[in-house]
Design a protein around this motif. Structure first.
Motif, short mmCIF file in Angstrom:
data_model
loop_
_atom_site.label_atom_id
_atom_site.label_comp_id
_atom_site.label_asym_id
_atom_site.label_seq_id
_atom_site.Cartn_x
_atom_site.Cartn_y
_atom_site.Cartn_z
N VAL A 164 0.85 -1.19 0.00
CA VAL A 164 0.00 0.00 0.00
C VAL A 164 0.89 1.24 0.00
CG1 VAL A 164 -1.71 1.34 1.30
CG2 VAL A 164 -1.91 -1.16 1.19
N PRO A 165 0.70 2.14 -0.97
CA PRO A 165 1.49 3.38 -0.97
C PRO A 165 1.20 4.22 0.28
CG PRO A 165 0.37 3.07 -3.07
CD PRO A 165 -0.19 2.05 -2.12
N VAL A 166 2.26 4.81 0.83
CA VAL A 166 2.14 5.66 2.02
C VAL A 166 2.81 6.99 1.74
CG1 VAL A 166 2.74 5.95 4.46
CG2 VAL A 166 2.11 3.67 3.59
N ILE A 167 2.05 8.07 1.93
CA ILE A 167 2.60 9.43 1.86
C ILE A 167 2.64 9.96 3.28
CG2 ILE A 167 2.26 11.79 1.03
CD1 ILE A 167 0.79 10.64 -1.40
N LEU A 168 3.83 10.30 3.74
CA LEU A 168 4.00 10.89 5.07
C LEU A 168 3.92 12.41 4.96
CD1 LEU A 168 6.96 8.76 6.45
CD2 LEU A 168 4.53 8.51 6.98
N MET A 169 3.42 13.04 6.02
CA MET A 169 3.35 14.50 6.11
C MET A 169 3.79 14.92 7.51
SD MET A 169 -0.49 15.19 4.64
CE MET A 169 -1.20 14.47 6.11
N SER A 170 4.38 16.11 7.59
CA SER A 170 4.73 16.62 8.91
C SER A 170 4.87 18.13 8.89
CB SER A 170 6.04 16.01 9.41
OG SER A 170 6.31 16.47 10.72
N GLY A 171 4.38 18.74 9.94
CA GLY A 171 4.58 20.17 10.14
C GLY A 171 5.74 20.43 11.07
N VAL A 172 6.24 19.38 11.71
CA VAL A 172 7.32 19.48 12.69
C VAL A 172 8.61 18.88 12.14
CG1 VAL A 172 8.04 18.83 15.02
CG2 VAL A 172 5.64 19.35 14.56
N ARG A 173 8.51 17.69 11.60
CA ARG A 173 9.71 16.97 11.11
C ARG A 173 9.86 17.24 9.60
NH1 ARG A 173 10.39 11.12 13.08
NH2 ARG A 173 12.51 11.73 12.52
N THR A 174 10.37 18.43 9.28
CA THR A 174 10.43 18.84 7.88
C THR A 174 11.85 19.02 7.35
OG1 THR A 174 10.23 21.16 8.54
CG2 THR A 174 8.18 20.00 7.99
N ASP A 175 12.85 18.78 8.19
CA ASP A 175 14.23 18.90 7.72
C ASP A 175 14.47 17.87 6.61
OD1 ASP A 175 14.76 20.86 9.58
OD2 ASP A 175 15.71 19.49 11.02
N PRO A 176 15.31 18.20 5.66
CA PRO A 176 15.60 17.23 4.59
C PRO A 176 16.04 15.86 5.12
CG PRO A 176 16.47 19.36 3.99
CD PRO A 176 15.98 19.48 5.40
N GLU A 177 16.85 15.84 6.20
CA GLU A 177 17.31 14.57 6.75
C GLU A 177 16.13 13.73 7.24
OE1 GLU A 177 18.48 17.59 8.31
OE2 GLU A 177 20.03 17.76 6.79
N GLU A 178 15.14 14.39 7.85
CA GLU A 178 13.98 13.67 8.36
C GLU A 178 13.11 13.16 7.20
OE1 GLU A 178 13.27 15.83 12.62
OE2 GLU A 178 12.86 17.01 10.82
N GLN A 179 13.02 13.94 6.14
CA GLN A 179 12.27 13.50 4.97
C GLN A 179 12.97 12.30 4.32
OE1 GLN A 179 10.93 16.66 2.33
NE2 GLN A 179 11.12 18.12 4.00
#
Length: 120
Positions: free
Chosen positions: A79-94
């Motif tokens: 199942v495809p999963v798209i993650l989203m975050s307003g807090v963890r947005t640093d490139p390393e976290e992505q």
């Protein structure tokens, strides 16, 4: 009209579940909502969706835990999963989310037209 696809929105913020859900329902998607990763995983096992849109930072099972649990379960592994975050947005976290198996990672707030395009 038949729904285009079955989506599962997992976010601990009720407003986000409502806004994203209403937007995607208006596009013809069948939408289910969950308030935590644990609840989202249970719903995904019960009836695997065509795509999961999940917040990363949540109590009771965060988005990365949900992603890992889904990938480990035969019923939901593809199942495809798209993650989203307003807090963890640093490139390393992505990158971490993508390396763990997410299909995409979007910083919040997500613009409606971008969200529609990514899901399509």
């Amino acid at each position: 009209m038949a729904a285009r696809a079955r989506l599962l929105i997992v976010d601990d913020e009720a407003d986000n579940r409502r806004v994203y859900g209403d937007l995607l329902k208006a596009e013809g998607y069948a939408v289910r909502r969950a308030a935590s990763g644990d609840e989202g995983f249970a719903l995904a096992l019960e009836s695997p969706p065509d795509l999961v849109l999940s917040d990363v930072s949540m109590p009771n099972g965060d988005g990365l835990s949900l992603l890992n649990r889904m990938r480990a379960e035969r019923k939901t592994a593809k199942v495809p999963v798209i993650l989203m975050s307003g807090v963890r947005t640093d490139p390393e976290e992505q990158v971490e989310g993508l390396e763990q198996g997410a299909d995409d990672y979007l910083p919040k707030p997500v613009q409606p037209q971008l969200l529609r395009a990514k899901i399509a």
